[in-house]
Design a protein around this motif. Structure first.
Motif, PDB file in Angstrom:
ATOM      1  N   MET A  19      69.203  49.314  56.512  1.00 12.94           N
ATOM      2  CA  MET A  19      70.110  50.351  55.992  1.00 12.94           C
ATOM      3  C   MET A  19      70.381  50.067  54.520  1.00 12.94           C
ATOM      4  O   MET A  19      70.881  49.003  54.155  1.00 12.94           O
ATOM      5  CB  MET A  19      71.421  50.373  56.772  1.00 12.94           C
ATOM      6  CG  MET A  19      71.299  50.951  58.178  1.00 12.94           C
ATOM      7  SD  MET A  19      72.886  51.086  59.021  1.00 12.94           S
ATOM      8  CE  MET A  19      73.151  49.396  59.543  1.00 12.94           C
ATOM      9  N   GLU A  20      70.054  51.067  53.718  1.00 12.75           N
ATOM     10  CA  GLU A  20      70.202  50.913  52.270  1.00 12.75           C
ATOM     11  C   GLU A  20      71.644  50.572  51.906  1.00 12.75           C
ATOM     12  O   GLU A  20      72.583  51.214  52.385  1.00 12.75           O
ATOM     13  CB  GLU A  20      69.784  52.212  51.570  1.00 12.75           C
ATOM     14  CG  GLU A  20      69.799  52.077  50.072  1.00 12.75           C
ATOM     15  CD  GLU A  20      69.403  53.361  49.356  1.00 12.75           C
ATOM     16  OE1 GLU A  20      69.474  54.443  49.950  1.00 12.75           O
ATOM     17  OE2 GLU A  20      69.030  53.260  48.176  1.00 12.75           O
ATOM     18  N   GLU A  42      67.147  46.185  53.901  1.00 15.08           N
ATOM     19  CA  GLU A  42      67.165  47.591  53.532  1.00 15.08           C
ATOM     20  C   GLU A  42      65.803  47.929  52.914  1.00 15.08           C
ATOM     21  O   GLU A  42      65.045  47.022  52.541  1.00 15.08           O
ATOM     22  CB  GLU A  42      68.282  47.858  52.528  1.00 15.08           C
ATOM     23  CG  GLU A  42      68.207  46.991  51.283  1.00 15.08           C
ATOM     24  CD  GLU A  42      69.459  47.077  50.419  1.00 15.08           C
ATOM     25  OE1 GLU A  42      69.805  48.190  49.998  1.00 15.08           O
ATOM     26  OE2 GLU A  42      70.079  46.033  50.152  1.00 15.08           O
ATOM     27  N   ASN A 204      65.622  53.732  68.791  1.00 17.67           N
ATOM     28  CA  ASN A 204      66.691  53.739  67.789  1.00 17.67           C
ATOM     29  C   ASN A 204      67.333  55.129  67.725  1.00 17.67           C
ATOM     30  O   ASN A 204      66.652  56.139  67.803  1.00 17.67           O
ATOM     31  CB  ASN A 204      66.105  53.358  66.411  1.00 17.67           C
ATOM     32  CG  ASN A 204      67.082  53.570  65.265  1.00 17.67           C
ATOM     33  OD1 ASN A 204      66.797  54.316  64.332  1.00 17.67           O
ATOM     34  ND2 ASN A 204      68.220  52.929  65.306  1.00 17.67           N
ATOM     35  N   ASP A 206      71.754  56.389  67.706  1.00 16.38           N
ATOM     36  CA  ASP A 206      73.030  56.704  68.373  1.00 16.38           C
ATOM     37  C   ASP A 206      73.529  55.662  69.376  1.00 16.38           C
ATOM     38  O   ASP A 206      74.433  55.965  70.152  1.00 16.38           O
ATOM     39  CB  ASP A 206      72.956  58.067  69.102  1.00 16.38           C
ATOM     40  CG  ASP A 206      72.563  59.209  68.184  1.00 16.38           C
ATOM     41  OD1 ASP A 206      72.656  59.043  66.951  1.00 16.38           O
ATOM     42  OD2 ASP A 206      72.163  60.266  68.707  1.00 16.38           O
ATOM     43  N   ILE A 207      72.970  54.489  69.407  1.00 17.65           N
ATOM     44  CA  ILE A 207      73.505  53.483  70.338  1.00 17.65           C
ATOM     45  C   ILE A 207      74.786  52.912  69.728  1.00 17.65           C
ATOM     46  O   ILE A 207      74.763  52.320  68.647  1.00 17.65           O
ATOM     47  CB  ILE A 207      72.488  52.357  70.604  1.00 17.65           C
ATOM     48  CG1 ILE A 207      71.219  52.915  71.235  1.00 17.65           C
ATOM     49  CG2 ILE A 207      73.124  51.274  71.497  1.00 17.65           C
ATOM     50  CD1 ILE A 207      71.396  53.581  72.581  1.00 17.65           C
TER      51      ILE A 207
HETATM   52  C1  LIG Z   1      73.610  54.058  55.258  1.00 16.23           C
HETATM   53  C2  LIG Z   1      72.254  54.126  55.910  1.00 16.23           C
HETATM   54  C3  LIG Z   1      71.146  53.635  55.228  1.00 16.23           C
HETATM   55  C4  LIG Z   1      69.876  53.660  55.823  1.00 16.23           C
HETATM   56  N1  LIG Z   1      68.818  53.106  55.169  1.00 16.23           N
HETATM   57  C5  LIG Z   1      67.625  52.988  55.815  1.00 16.23           C
HETATM   58  C6  LIG Z   1      66.553  52.242  55.247  1.00 16.23           C
HETATM   59  O1  LIG Z   1      66.669  51.670  54.155  1.00 16.23           O
HETATM   60  N2  LIG Z   1      65.388  52.171  55.953  1.00 16.23           N
HETATM   61  C7  LIG Z   1      65.226  52.774  57.171  1.00 16.23           C
HETATM   62  O2  LIG Z   1      64.149  52.670  57.790  1.00 16.23           O
HETATM   63  N3  LIG Z   1      66.227  53.473  57.742  1.00 16.23           N
HETATM   64  C8  LIG Z   1      67.414  53.567  57.108  1.00 16.23           C
HETATM   65  N4  LIG Z   1      68.455  54.201  57.727  1.00 16.23           N
HETATM   66  C9  LIG Z   1      68.282  54.710  59.103  1.00 16.23           C
HETATM   67  C10 LIG Z   1      68.683  53.655  60.128  1.00 16.23           C
HETATM   68  O3  LIG Z   1      67.850  52.529  60.043  1.00 16.23           O
HETATM   69  C11 LIG Z   1      68.638  54.217  61.565  1.00 16.23           C
HETATM   70  O4  LIG Z   1      67.338  54.644  61.828  1.00 16.23           O
HETATM   71  C12 LIG Z   1      69.590  55.385  61.772  1.00 16.23           C
HETATM   72  O5  LIG Z   1      70.856  55.111  61.223  1.00 16.23           O
HETATM   73  C13 LIG Z   1      69.735  55.723  63.262  1.00 16.23           C
HETATM   74  O6  LIG Z   1      70.208  54.613  63.987  1.00 16.23           O
HETATM   75  P1  LIG Z   1      71.773  54.494  64.411  1.00 16.23           P
HETATM   76  O7  LIG Z   1      72.117  55.743  65.166  1.00 16.23           O
HETATM   77  O8  LIG Z   1      71.839  53.252  65.251  1.00 16.23           O
HETATM   78  O9  LIG Z   1      72.561  54.400  63.145  1.00 16.23           O
HETATM   79  C14 LIG Z   1      69.717  54.223  57.122  1.00 16.23           C
HETATM   80  C15 LIG Z   1      70.839  54.718  57.784  1.00 16.23           C
HETATM   81  C16 LIG Z   1      72.091  54.677  57.205  1.00 16.23           C
HETATM   82  C17 LIG Z   1      73.274  55.202  57.977  1.00 16.23           C
END
Ligand SMILES: Cc1cc2nc3c(=O)[nH]c(=O)nc-3n(C[C@H](O)[C@H](O)[C@H](O)COP(=O)(O)O)c2cc1C
Length: 330
Positions: A19-20, A42, A204, A206-207
Motif C-alpha cells: 500500500m502506497e 509499497e 484479496n 475486503d477482509i
Molecule cells: C492506500 C492504499 C495504497 C495502495 N497501494 C498499493 C500498491 O502500492 N500496490 C498494490 O499492488 N496495491 C495497492 N493498493 C491495493 C491493496 O494492496 C489491496 O489490493 C486493496 O486495498 C484491497 O485489499 P483490502 O480490501 O484488504 O484493502 C493500495 C490500497 C490502498 C488502500
C-alpha cells in the motif's frame, strides 16, 4: 505447507498488502510483530529506480526481521521493468513482485498496473523478461480484469504461470471498480479450482475480521489471504485471524495501553525513517483505527491529526493512555 520457491509460509499464510505510503518499514515492523507471514513493500516506480530517484530508492529499505519480504515494482516499459527488477533484487528481498493491479489513472492509463490487463501478450512478455532477469521468485498482484466485460483472470493466471511466476494474488475487483462494490471472490476461487493452475493463489479484497477470513478460507479454497485496509492502524488483525482459524475463538483485543505503545513505536520509527514532516503526515491515517471504538475520542483524534510537533503528539498519546486505560474495548 504453502511455498513460494524455497520460502515456506505455513499452512495458510496471511500477507500484508502493498500500500502506497502505508506499507513502509515503520508499518511493516508492527505488522510483523503481530503475525503477518509475508509482507510486500509499497509499489516502487521502475523509472524512479532506474533514475536513482531518492524517493524510489529509499523504498527498497529492508530490515532483517521483516523477512520474508517482497519488493513490488510497477512500470509500463518492458526494458525498464526488467532493469528495475534487477535493482530491486540487489536490495536482497526474498521475492520480486509485479504490480498489474494499480487502477490509478496516471498509472493504469499509461499501460502500467492494471492497464496491462488490456494487453495480455505484453503482460506475458514483460513477466517473462523479469523472471529471466532475476534469480529470486517472482510473484504478481493483479485485479480480475479491466472491466466487467474483460475478465480473463484464468487466462492471466495461466500465462503468468507459464512464464515462471511462482504465486499470484488476486484482488477481486476490476480496474473500473476501483474500490467500489464488493470484491468478487467466486472468480478468485475459479482460478484456484482450475486444474491447470498449480501456483499458490492468494485472495484479496475486503477482509476485515477473523470471522470473514475463516468463512472465505472455507468457502473459496484459496492458499492464503492478503490484507490491506483492515491492517491500517490495526496490525493486530493478523494474529486475531490466525487465532480464530486455529481455535474458533476471538483473541482478546489489544488494550488501550497496548494500542498507545504500538502507535508510539510506529510514530517514532516513521519520524526516524521518513523525517519529521512526512513521518507525522503519513501517520495520521492510522490513528482512527488505532483508537477505534473508544467512546468520546473525537477531540483526541482531532488533536492527533492537527498537531505538528513530534513531542506534543507523543504527549497526546500518553494522555490517551492515562485517560482511557480503564476502558475495556470489545
Ligand atoms: C492506500 C492504499 C495504497 C495502495 N497501494 C498499493 C500498491 O502500492 N500496490 C498494490 O499492488 N496495491 C495497492 N493498493 C491495493 C491493496 O494492496 C489491496 O489490493 C486493496 O486495498 C484491497 O485489499 P483490502 O480490501 O484488504 O484493502 C493500495 C490500497 C490502498 C488502500
Amino acid at each position: 505447507m504453502v511455498k513460494i520457491g524455497n520460502i515456506e509460509l505455513g499452512d495458510f499464510p496471511l500477507l500484508l498488502a502493498p500500500m502506497e505510503d502505508v506499507s513502509d518499514p515503520p508499518f511493516r515492523a508492527v505488522c510483523k510483530e503481530n503475525g503477518a507471514d509475508l509482507m510486500y513493500t509499497e509499489f516502487i516506480s521502475a523509472e524512479g529506480l532506474i533514475r536513482d530517484a531518492d524517493k524510489s530508492v529509499q523504498k527498497l529499505d529492508i530490515y532483517n526481521y521483516e523477512r520474508p519480504i517482497g519488493i513490488q515494482i510497477f512500470g509500463e516499459k518492458i526494458e525498464s521493468m526488467r532493469e528495475a527488477a534487477a535493482i530491486a533484487e540487489n536490495a536482497d528481498p526474498e521475492i520480486i513482485d509485479i504490480n498489474y493491479g494499480c487502477p490509478v489513472k496516471k498509472v493504469a492509463c499509461k499501460g502500467a498496473g492494471a492497464g496491462i490487463l488490456l494487453d495480455l501478450p505484453k503482460m506475458q512478455a514483460m513477466t517473462s523478461e523479469i523472471v529471466k532477469r532475476v534469480n529470486k521468485p517472482v510473484t504478481v498482484k493483479t485485479r480480475l480484469g479491466w472491466d466487467e466485460h474483460s475478465i480473463k483472470i484464468e487466462e492471466v493466471a495461466m500465462r503468468l504461470q507459464d512464464v515462471g511466476v511462482q504465486a499470484l494474488t488476486i484482488h477481486g475487483r476490476t480496474r473500473k471498480q476501483m474500490y467500489k462494490g464488493e470484491a468478487n471472490w467466486s472468480l478468485i476461487a475459479k482460478v484456484k479450482e482450475n486444474p491447470n493452475i498449480h501456483i499458490p493463489i492468494f485472495g484479496n479484497g475486503d477482509i476485515d475480521s477473523p470471522q470473514k477470513a475463516l468463512a472465505y478460507k472455507n468457502r473459496y479454497g484459496i492458499d492464503g489471504i492478503m490484507i490491506g485496509r483492515a491492517a491500517i492502524g490495526y496490525p493486530w488483525i493478523f494474529n486475531e485471524i490466525k487465532y480464530f482459524i486455529a481455535t474458533g475463538n476471538e483473541l482478546r483485543p489489544p488494550s488501550i495501553s497496548e494500542r498507545v505503545d504500538v502507535a508510539k513505536r510506529h510514530l517514532n520509527f516513521s519520524l526516524e525513517w521518513k523525517g519529521e514532516r512526512l513521518g507525522i503526515f503519513e501517520m495520521r491515517r492510522h490513528y482512527t483505527n488505532y483508537f477505534k471504538r473508544i467512546p468520546d475520542f473525537k477531540s483526541y483524534r482531532t488533536r492527533l491529526v492537527e498537531t505538528e510537533e513530534p513531542a506534543l503528539i507523543l504527549a497526546i498519546l500518553d494522555e490517551i493512555k492515562s485517560q482511557f486505560s480503564e476502558i475495556a474495548l470489545v
